[in-house]
Design an enzyme around this catalytic site. Structure first.
Site, PDB file in Angstrom:
ATOM      1  N   TYR A 136       0.852  -1.276   0.036  1.00  0.00           N
ATOM      2  CA  TYR A 136       0.107   0.014   0.111  1.00  0.00           C
ATOM      3  C   TYR A 136       0.849   1.237  -0.019  1.00  0.00           C
ATOM      4  O   TYR A 136       0.190   2.288  -0.197  1.00  0.00           O
ATOM      5  CB  TYR A 136      -0.913   0.057   1.118  1.00  0.00           C
ATOM      6  CG  TYR A 136      -2.052  -0.940   0.916  1.00  0.00           C
ATOM      7  CD1 TYR A 136      -3.247  -0.649   0.030  1.00  0.00           C
ATOM      8  CD2 TYR A 136      -2.112  -2.262   1.394  1.00  0.00           C
ATOM      9  CE1 TYR A 136      -4.261  -1.616  -0.200  1.00  0.00           C
ATOM     10  CE2 TYR A 136      -2.827  -3.359   0.921  1.00  0.00           C
ATOM     11  CZ  TYR A 136      -4.153  -2.922   0.198  1.00  0.00           C
ATOM     12  OH  TYR A 136      -4.820  -3.722  -0.237  1.00  0.00           O
ATOM     13  N   PHE A 423     -10.072  -3.794  11.250  1.00  0.00           N
ATOM     14  CA  PHE A 423     -11.235  -3.851  10.171  1.00  0.00           C
ATOM     15  C   PHE A 423     -10.918  -4.291   8.697  1.00  0.00           C
ATOM     16  O   PHE A 423      -9.558  -4.273   8.596  1.00  0.00           O
ATOM     17  CB  PHE A 423     -12.160  -2.495  10.312  1.00  0.00           C
ATOM     18  CG  PHE A 423     -10.867  -1.446   9.877  1.00  0.00           C
ATOM     19  CD1 PHE A 423     -10.940  -1.152   8.574  1.00  0.00           C
ATOM     20  CD2 PHE A 423     -10.473  -0.657  10.714  1.00  0.00           C
ATOM     21  CE1 PHE A 423     -10.094  -0.032   8.238  1.00  0.00           C
ATOM     22  CE2 PHE A 423      -9.625   0.463  10.605  1.00  0.00           C
ATOM     23  CZ  PHE A 423      -9.404   0.750   9.341  1.00  0.00           C
TER      24      PHE A 423
END
Length: 423
Positions: A136, A423
């Site tokens: 990322y 999450f």
């Protein structure tokens, strides 16, 4: 959680993948692609969403090969604690690419579209948990938090004699559901003390406290230890106990999922409770900040075994907006030259000024003091990144001597950030 199985095309150019909004009706197909991408049973996703709905279907995107879904991503609307107070943030998750379509630009197409959508919604920050660290950064995310899991042998789980102990505090051990209201209030009260915390919505609490057998890993049911003072609750620990014997001797383990406290004495009471469980030879604790009080409360800290990892990655979606809405420890006036491959509206030179009345970042033609990538600013955004270290590594360029150190000092916060909600 963001997936680790796809990197976009090697040259970064997107082929003509169609990326479009997804729908609630399409969720089973969406979930099937994501589950296959990360190698998990799709039933876990479908059951979790059925029992504790939290998906924001209007924020989900799919990439298509013809009519077939080959890529997924979605976002949660979060409130994140940052220097200066809680702020809106997009929580990126369910990032997956069908295994036969990896390295063909699917992820790049999804990321470009998603960043544009976040900008259109007025969200200045995006955050994610990366299941693999090599993906990322290229999309502008930087690792903003280092935290750790810890284990302590029971024989050495002794706190210093001068640790604060308050005889007015009591510890109640119970089912988490019986004290859920107090637990939620404590989290709301204490989350602003650490940057990186997410203010949890009710559905998130349902998932956290849902005591599924698969989450126990052989241990017993989830328990809550609640510390109460004369007026209100002051801390809680959520933990399980693994009952185990070897060669006739107890080899049990206490596994703390979360420890939250509003006062030092409550923290001490919680640690001493966890360490005092009978027939356990070891305690493990998840999600501790790098400067968690346990690191200095143990009588012999050498016996604290840490396993460090990066948790939350931060991405500046609206660079001038994100820099202006955080606070700074010292006055600052510097010019940054920023590269941003996937959000070109952030690229260019920005003059960042901060004083006691606030901060502002404005486009400028002035000569830069520091040249860096947007991911580097994301890594520093919660107050514990080192831009000086990036300069030393040759990944950022200092045009004015000391510019990185001055920016590090201004962005620094005293407490290490922590994110206890994955999450």
């Amino acid at each position: 959680m963001a997936s680790a199985h796809h990197h976009g095309s090697p040259d970064g150019d997107d082929p003509a993948w169609t990326v479009r909004d997804s729908t609630r009706k399409e969720y089973p197909a969406f979930a099937a692609v994501f589950a296959e991408a990360i190698g998990m049973p799709v039933e876990l996703l479908l059951d979790g969403e059925r029992d504790f709905p939290s998906a924001e279907y209007d924020r989900s995107l799919v990439a298509l090969d013809g009519e077939r879904i080959v890529g997924t991503t979605t976002a949660y609307s979060l409130t994140l604690t940052v220097p200066g107070g809680p702020r809106r943030a997009a929580g990126i998750t369910d990032v997956g690419v069908w295994p036969t379509h990896r390295r063909r630009g699917v992820l790049s197409a999804l990321m470009r579209r998603q960043l544009a959508d976040l900008r259109a919604r007025g969200e200045k920050l995006a955050v994610l948990w990366s299941s693999e660290g090599g993906i990322y950064g290229r999309f502008g995310y930087g690792p903003a938090i280092r935290q750790f899991h810890a284990t302590v042998p029971r024989a050495h789980a002794v706190l210093r004699p001068d640790a604060p102990r308050d005889p007015a505090l009591t510890v109640e051990l119970t089912d988490p559901g019986a004290v859920r209201e107090e637990i939620e209030e404590l989290h709301r009260r204490t989350a602003p003390l650490r940057n990186g915390q997410i203010l949890r919505k009710p559905g998130w609490w349902g998932r956290l406290l849902h005591d599924a057998e698969r989450d126990r890993r052989g241990a017993g049911p989830l328990r809550a230890a609640l510390v109460r003072g004369p007026d209100r609750a002051e801390g809680y620990a959520l933990y399980r106990v693994l009952h185990k014997w070897e060669n006739g001797l107890p080899e049990g383990e206490v596994r703390a999922v979360e420890v939250v406290s509003a006062t030092p004495a409550a923290r001490v009471a919680l640690y001493e409770h966890v360490f005092s469980r009978d027939l356990a030879t070891e305690a493990s604790l998840e999600h501790l900040a790098e400067d968690d009080p346990l690191t200095v409360l143990l009588a012999n800290p050498r016996h604290l075994v840490r396993t460090g990892f990066d948790s939350l990655w931060v991405r500046l979606v609206d660079l001038p907006g994100a820099l202006a809405e955080r606070s700074y420890a010292t006055p600052l006036d510097t010019v940054l030259e920023v590269t941003d491959r996937y959000a070109p509206w952030n690229a260019g030179r920005w003059r960042l000024r901060a004083d006691g009345e606030g901060a502002r970042a404005e486009a400028t033609d002035e000569a830069p003091d520091l040249a860096l990538d947007v991911s580097h600013l994301g890594a520093a955004h919660l107050g514990r990144g080192s831009l000086t270290g990036l300069v030393d590594a040759g990944l950022a360029t200092e045009h004015t001597p000391g510019a990185a150190a001055r920016l590090d000092t201004a962005m620094h916060v005293p407490r290490a950030p922590l994110c206890g909600t994955s999450f």
